[in-house]
Write a protein that holds these residues in place. Structure first.
Motif, PDB file in Angstrom:
ATOM      1  N   LYS A  69       0.838  -1.212   0.000  1.00  0.00           N
ATOM      2  CA  LYS A  69       0.000   0.000   0.000  1.00  0.00           C
ATOM      3  C   LYS A  69       0.870   1.258   0.000  1.00  0.00           C
ATOM      4  CE  LYS A  69      -3.765  -2.126   2.672  1.00  0.00           C
ATOM      5  NZ  LYS A  69      -4.598  -1.994   3.887  1.00  0.00           N
ATOM      6  N   THR A 127      -0.589   4.386  -1.743  1.00  0.00           N
ATOM      7  CA  THR A 127      -1.749   4.887  -1.003  1.00  0.00           C
ATOM      8  C   THR A 127      -1.293   5.595   0.267  1.00  0.00           C
ATOM      9  OG1 THR A 127      -3.097   3.067  -1.833  1.00  0.00           O
ATOM     10  CG2 THR A 127      -3.931   4.248   0.086  1.00  0.00           C
ATOM     11  N   MET A 163      -1.832   9.566   0.989  1.00  0.00           N
ATOM     12  CA  MET A 163      -2.597   9.967   2.168  1.00  0.00           C
ATOM     13  C   MET A 163      -1.741  10.739   3.164  1.00  0.00           C
ATOM     14  SD  MET A 163      -5.686   9.339   1.700  1.00  0.00           S
ATOM     15  CE  MET A 163      -6.088   9.936   3.341  1.00  0.00           C
ATOM     16  N   SER A 168      -9.510  11.680  -0.816  1.00  0.00           N
ATOM     17  CA  SER A 168      -9.004  10.637   0.087  1.00  0.00           C
ATOM     18  C   SER A 168      -9.859   9.387  -0.005  1.00  0.00           C
ATOM     19  CB  SER A 168      -8.985  11.150   1.530  1.00  0.00           C
ATOM     20  OG  SER A 168      -8.110  12.228   1.676  1.00  0.00           O
ATOM     21  N   SER A 169     -11.166   9.587   0.011  1.00  0.00           N
ATOM     22  CA  SER A 169     -12.089   8.462  -0.070  1.00  0.00           C
ATOM     23  C   SER A 169     -11.899   7.698  -1.382  1.00  0.00           C
ATOM     24  CB  SER A 169     -13.537   8.964   0.050  1.00  0.00           C
ATOM     25  OG  SER A 169     -14.456   7.912  -0.087  1.00  0.00           O
ATOM     26  N   THR A 207      -8.368   5.787  -1.388  1.00  0.00           N
ATOM     27  CA  THR A 207      -8.291   4.638  -0.484  1.00  0.00           C
ATOM     28  C   THR A 207      -9.222   3.508  -0.910  1.00  0.00           C
ATOM     29  OG1 THR A 207      -9.888   5.746   0.993  1.00  0.00           O
ATOM     30  CG2 THR A 207      -7.548   5.988   1.522  1.00  0.00           C
ATOM     31  N   GLU A 208     -10.273   3.838  -1.650  1.00  0.00           N
ATOM     32  CA  GLU A 208     -11.203   2.804  -2.117  1.00  0.00           C
ATOM     33  C   GLU A 208     -10.709   2.101  -3.383  1.00  0.00           C
ATOM     34  OE1 GLU A 208     -14.831   4.956  -2.717  1.00  0.00           O
ATOM     35  OE2 GLU A 208     -14.720   5.778  -0.679  1.00  0.00           O
ATOM     36  N   ALA A 250      -3.694   5.531  -6.636  1.00  0.00           N
ATOM     37  CA  ALA A 250      -2.832   6.330  -5.756  1.00  0.00           C
ATOM     38  C   ALA A 250      -1.538   6.714  -6.469  1.00  0.00           C
ATOM     39  CB  ALA A 250      -2.519   5.548  -4.478  1.00  0.00           C
ATOM     40  N   MET A 299      -9.184   8.014   7.378  1.00  0.00           N
ATOM     41  CA  MET A 299      -8.785   7.292   6.167  1.00  0.00           C
ATOM     42  C   MET A 299      -7.269   7.106   6.108  1.00  0.00           C
ATOM     43  SD  MET A 299     -11.454   8.702   3.258  1.00  0.00           S
ATOM     44  CE  MET A 299     -11.741  10.353   3.885  1.00  0.00           C
ATOM     45  N   SER A 357      -6.145   4.479   8.599  1.00  0.00           N
ATOM     46  CA  SER A 357      -6.629   3.142   8.236  1.00  0.00           C
ATOM     47  C   SER A 357      -5.835   2.518   7.083  1.00  0.00           C
ATOM     48  CB  SER A 357      -8.109   3.211   7.836  1.00  0.00           C
ATOM     49  OG  SER A 357      -8.901   3.641   8.926  1.00  0.00           O
ATOM     50  N   THR A 358      -4.922   3.291   6.507  1.00  0.00           N
ATOM     51  CA  THR A 358      -4.107   2.754   5.414  1.00  0.00           C
ATOM     52  C   THR A 358      -3.351   1.512   5.881  1.00  0.00           C
ATOM     53  OG1 THR A 358      -3.805   5.002   4.589  1.00  0.00           O
ATOM     54  CG2 THR A 358      -2.353   3.316   3.687  1.00  0.00           C
TER      55      THR A 358
END
Length: 347
Positions: free
Chosen positions: A126, A129, A133, A173-174, A177-178, A184, A287, A290-291
């Motif tokens: 990740k 991402t 973020m 961001s939403s 991350t989705e 990203a 968010m 939560s990565t």
């Protein structure tokens, strides 16, 4: 040049002419004076007169600018002191949220740096991402502090305009991350181009026939509940742009039912950017943390989200106290951190 100015000057010159003619002793002398007046270029005289007046005014303003600005700054400090007295508890709540979020982000970064090799391999999946973020969250933190500064200085409309940017960061961001690493990575790489939203195409959520991707397209294709934010975001857009609504319906326009035209600081309209910015910061922080979830980051998400209730209570109660003739924003049935604690103790 205005006809009124020229006529005024002509009348003045005629009075001067008559006065001069009254002093002459011969017709020859009178004819010379009349000839001089007839040859005068009125437009040139007016222009020279205005240039002289403008130069004199500029010189006077330059000579007195320190005195005038000293008075202005004294009035500014008086406003700031009153603003802080009125909204002190609310501003403290916002500043506390900034501090707690900054400390949590620093602790999160420290925790990430100490992950084991196995955990780092998991995070590496990740990496884009996390990087996206990390930067988005940093930008949101700065904007949140800008909003606090603008509110302290009595600029509610400016604060709400900055919240608009925070809201957009929450949407981005939403979406990132989705939709995973490819999106990203494209977002990060687009920072070296003029592309604003084309990076979102890699999500495969948009038809290939779509020529351009807009922010609104991204907003409609993320899990953040943008429908409930449509009206506030629309108001913020109007506040930013040169719209008639943003001109006549500014947050600080209506005070006590009277229409005002604010040209500087105002203590009105503070509540909305105070509440909305706290919500957006909590969303973006949640968010980001939560990565790669840890026990500490999960805990931080919870208490930072809880703080929205503290923000709401302090701003609403302060507004009701400062503006008693306005519609009440707070009632004791609202959920607050304090009420939650009382409920727990009763259990």
């Amino acid at each position: 040049m205005g006809n009124g100015v020229i006529k005024m000057l002509q009348d003045t010159l005629m009075e001067t002419l008559q006065e001069q003619l009254g002093k002459v002793e011969s017709q020859e002398e009178a004819d010379k004076i009349i000839k001089k007046f007839e040859n005068l270029d009125m437009n040139k005289i007016v222009l020279e007169m205005f240039d002289t007046m403008a130069d004199n005014t500029t010189r006077h303003m330059r000579d007195t600018m320190y005195e005038k600005v000293t008075i202005f700054r004294a009035e500014e400090q008086e406003f700031l002191a009153k603003q802080d007295r009125k909204w002190y508890r609310a501003f403290v709540a916002s500043e506390s949220m900034y501090i707690m979020t900054l400390e949590a982000a620093e602790a999160y970064g420290e925790e990430i740096s100490q992950l084991s090799e196995e955990e780092l391999e998991e995070l590496e999946k990740k990496a884009n991402t996390f990087t996206a973020m990390l930067h988005i969250h940093g930008r949101a933190m700065q904007q949140f502090l800008e909003i606090i500064t603008l509110m302290k200085n009595g600029f509610a409309d400016g604060a709400y305009a900055r919240w608009r940017s925070m809201y957009e960061l929450a949407i981005i961001s939403s979406f990132i991350t989705e939709n995973g690493e490819k999106v990203a990575k494209a977002f990060i790489e687009s920072s070296e181009t003029d592309d604003r939203y084309e990076w979102a195409r890699l999500s495969n959520k948009f038809p290939t026939s779509k020529k351009y991707i807009s922010f609104n397209d991204i907003q409609k294709n993320c899990n953040l509940n943008s429908k409930s934010w449509r009206h506030p975001y629309d108001l913020a857009n109007k506040a930013v742009h040169a719209s008639p609504q943003g001109t006549f319906k500014r947050m600080s326009n209506i005070i006590g039912g009277e229409d005002a035209i604010p040209v500087g600081r105002s203590d009105y309209g503070i509540t909305t950017p105070g509440e909305h910015s706290a919500i957006s910061l909590a969303q973006i922080t949640g968010m980001f943390f939560s990565t790669y979830s840890t026990e500490s980051s999960t805990l931080a998400i919870k208490y930072i989200s809880n703080w929205i209730d503290v923000i709401r209570e302090e701003y609403f109660k302060t507004h009701d106290y400062v503006f008693p003739d306005d519609k009440k924003l707070w009632d004791d049935s609202m959920v607050s951190y304090e009420n939650m604690e009382n409920d727990k103790s009763e259990e």
